[in-house]
Design a protein around this motif. Structure first.
Motif, PDB file in Angstrom:
ATOM      1  N   GLY A 162       0.807  -1.217   0.000  1.00  0.00           N
ATOM      2  CA  GLY A 162       0.000   0.000   0.000  1.00  0.00           C
ATOM      3  C   GLY A 162       0.841   1.269   0.000  1.00  0.00           C
ATOM      4  O   GLY A 162       0.320   2.368   0.160  1.00  0.00           O
ATOM      5  N   TRP A 163       2.183   1.100  -0.191  1.00  0.00           N
ATOM      6  CA  TRP A 163       3.058   2.272  -0.235  1.00  0.00           C
ATOM      7  C   TRP A 163       3.086   2.832  -1.648  1.00  0.00           C
ATOM      8  O   TRP A 163       2.550   2.224  -2.588  1.00  0.00           O
ATOM      9  CB  TRP A 163       4.476   1.907   0.222  1.00  0.00           C
ATOM     10  N   CYS A 164       3.775   3.989  -1.789  1.00  0.00           N
ATOM     11  CA  CYS A 164       3.874   4.624  -3.115  1.00  0.00           C
ATOM     12  C   CYS A 164       4.703   3.784  -4.079  1.00  0.00           C
ATOM     13  O   CYS A 164       4.638   3.961  -5.289  1.00  0.00           O
ATOM     14  CB  CYS A 164       4.557   5.978  -3.015  1.00  0.00           C
ATOM     15  N   GLY A 165       5.509   2.890  -3.519  1.00  0.00           N
ATOM     16  CA  GLY A 165       6.446   2.104  -4.322  1.00  0.00           C
ATOM     17  C   GLY A 165       7.682   1.855  -3.490  1.00  0.00           C
ATOM     18  O   GLY A 165       7.652   2.044  -2.266  1.00  0.00           O
ATOM     19  N   CYS A 166       8.743   1.416  -4.147  1.00  0.00           N
ATOM     20  CA  CYS A 166       9.996   1.049  -3.445  1.00  0.00           C
ATOM     21  C   CYS A 166      10.328   2.031  -2.324  1.00  0.00           C
ATOM     22  O   CYS A 166      10.485   3.226  -2.558  1.00  0.00           O
ATOM     23  CB  CYS A 166      11.149   0.988  -4.451  1.00  0.00           C
ATOM     24  N   GLY A 167      10.457   1.511  -1.116  1.00  0.00           N
ATOM     25  CA  GLY A 167      10.687   2.375   0.043  1.00  0.00           C
ATOM     26  C   GLY A 167      12.139   2.718   0.301  1.00  0.00           C
ATOM     27  O   GLY A 167      12.443   3.626   1.072  1.00  0.00           O
ATOM     28  N   TYR A 168      13.053   1.982  -0.353  1.00  0.00           N
ATOM     29  CA  TYR A 168      14.486   2.222  -0.164  1.00  0.00           C
ATOM     30  C   TYR A 168      14.983   3.243  -1.188  1.00  0.00           C
ATOM     31  O   TYR A 168      14.391   3.404  -2.259  1.00  0.00           O
ATOM     32  CB  TYR A 168      15.287   0.939  -0.388  1.00  0.00           C
ATOM     33  N   HIS A 169      16.101   3.851  -0.892  1.00  0.00           N
ATOM     34  CA  HIS A 169      16.706   4.750  -1.885  1.00  0.00           C
ATOM     35  C   HIS A 169      17.601   3.980  -2.863  1.00  0.00           C
ATOM     36  O   HIS A 169      17.770   4.396  -4.011  1.00  0.00           O
ATOM     37  CB  HIS A 169      17.494   5.859  -1.182  1.00  0.00           C
ATOM     38  N   TYR A 170      18.164   2.866  -2.384  1.00  0.00           N
ATOM     39  CA  TYR A 170      19.037   2.070  -3.266  1.00  0.00           C
ATOM     40  C   TYR A 170      18.886   0.584  -2.963  1.00  0.00           C
ATOM     41  O   TYR A 170      18.622   0.192  -1.831  1.00  0.00           O
ATOM     42  CB  TYR A 170      20.512   2.457  -3.079  1.00  0.00           C
ATOM     43  N   LEU A 171      19.112  -0.211  -4.005  1.00  0.00           N
ATOM     44  CA  LEU A 171      19.258  -1.662  -3.870  1.00  0.00           C
ATOM     45  C   LEU A 171      20.630  -2.045  -4.411  1.00  0.00           C
ATOM     46  O   LEU A 171      20.992  -1.642  -5.526  1.00  0.00           O
ATOM     47  CB  LEU A 171      18.176  -2.395  -4.683  1.00  0.00           C
TER      48      LEU A 171
END
Ligand SMILES: [Zn+2]
Length: 226
Positions: free
Chosen positions: A46-55
């Motif tokens: 239910g978030w806007c999308g990927c919650g991290y800044h980097y993978l």
């Protein structure tokens, strides 16, 4: 470092104004996953999308998640004041390979330098979770980044007088000068490099036998923080 722009489309407008003070390290909890997988999982949360800044993937490739300036969704309480970096893998059961480790170390270092910060946390140190896994090389990264001392790394550019620009690295220099007994003037450690800071840098350089130019380059930085 190879950073891939993932061109993710976020469901709604991201919140801007992230002001990084720390780096928070995560694992994906999955042995194999792409930035697209994480984006999809976080959309399903239910978030806007990927919650991290980097993978950081196992092959050492770094993928952009959320823009660094966007508030993250990876560590409650820290989302508006951190950079969230996730490593592909499940480090409760796996050991991180050297290629991935090197990329993660380089990315972490570059974030610390960019924002003039020096704190690295594993997710579990800030929240009730076992992320990033018990085998995650958290202490090794901290020791390598800090030389074991927690000191800031030189940010790679000349820090000069500029009373109009606020810079966390200037603030770090001011704090260090003050802790060593060099007053930076009435504004204190405000992050602006004005006349008081200039005089303090020059006095420090003179006392340390450095070239007295009032500019903090690598020699002055290392003498100050070393
Ligand atoms: Zn995590």
């Amino acid at each position: 470092m190879n950073i891939v722009n993932s061109n993710l489309s976020f469901r709604s407008t991201l919140n801007w104004g992230n002001n990084p003070e720390v780096v928070v390290l995560h694992h994906a909890g999955a042995k194999v996953c792409s930035i697209g997988d994480i984006h999809r999982w976080h959309l399903e949360n239910g978030w806007c999308g990927c919650g991290y800044h980097y993978l950081v993937r196992k092959d050492g490739t770094v993928y952009m998640g959320r823009n660094e300036k966007a508030v993250g969704a990876h560590c409650p309480g820290y989302n508006s004041k951190s950079i969230g970096i996730c490593a592909e893998g499940d480090f409760n059961v796996e050991i991180m390979g050297q290629t991935q480790y090197s990329a993660l170390l380089e990315l972490t270092r570059s974030m610390l330098s960019k924002y003039g910060i020096n704190k690295i946390y594993g997710h579990r140190e800030l929240y009730s979770t076992d992320c990033p896994g018990e085998n995650f090389p958290l202490d090794r990264i901290r020791n390598e980044v800090a030389g074991g001392s927690g000191r800031l790394v030189y940010p790679g550019y000349l820090i000069k007088m500029n009373p109009d620009l606020k810079d966390n690295n200037v603030k770090a220099v001011q704090e260090k000068l003050m802790s060593r007994g060099y007053s930076v003037g009435r504004c204190g450690d405000d992050g602006f490099f004005g006349g008081g800071t200039l005089e303090a840098v020059k006095r420090f350089q003179r006392d340390s036998g450095l070239a007295v130019d009032g500019i903090v380059g690598i020699n002055t930085w290392n003498r100050l923080f070393g």
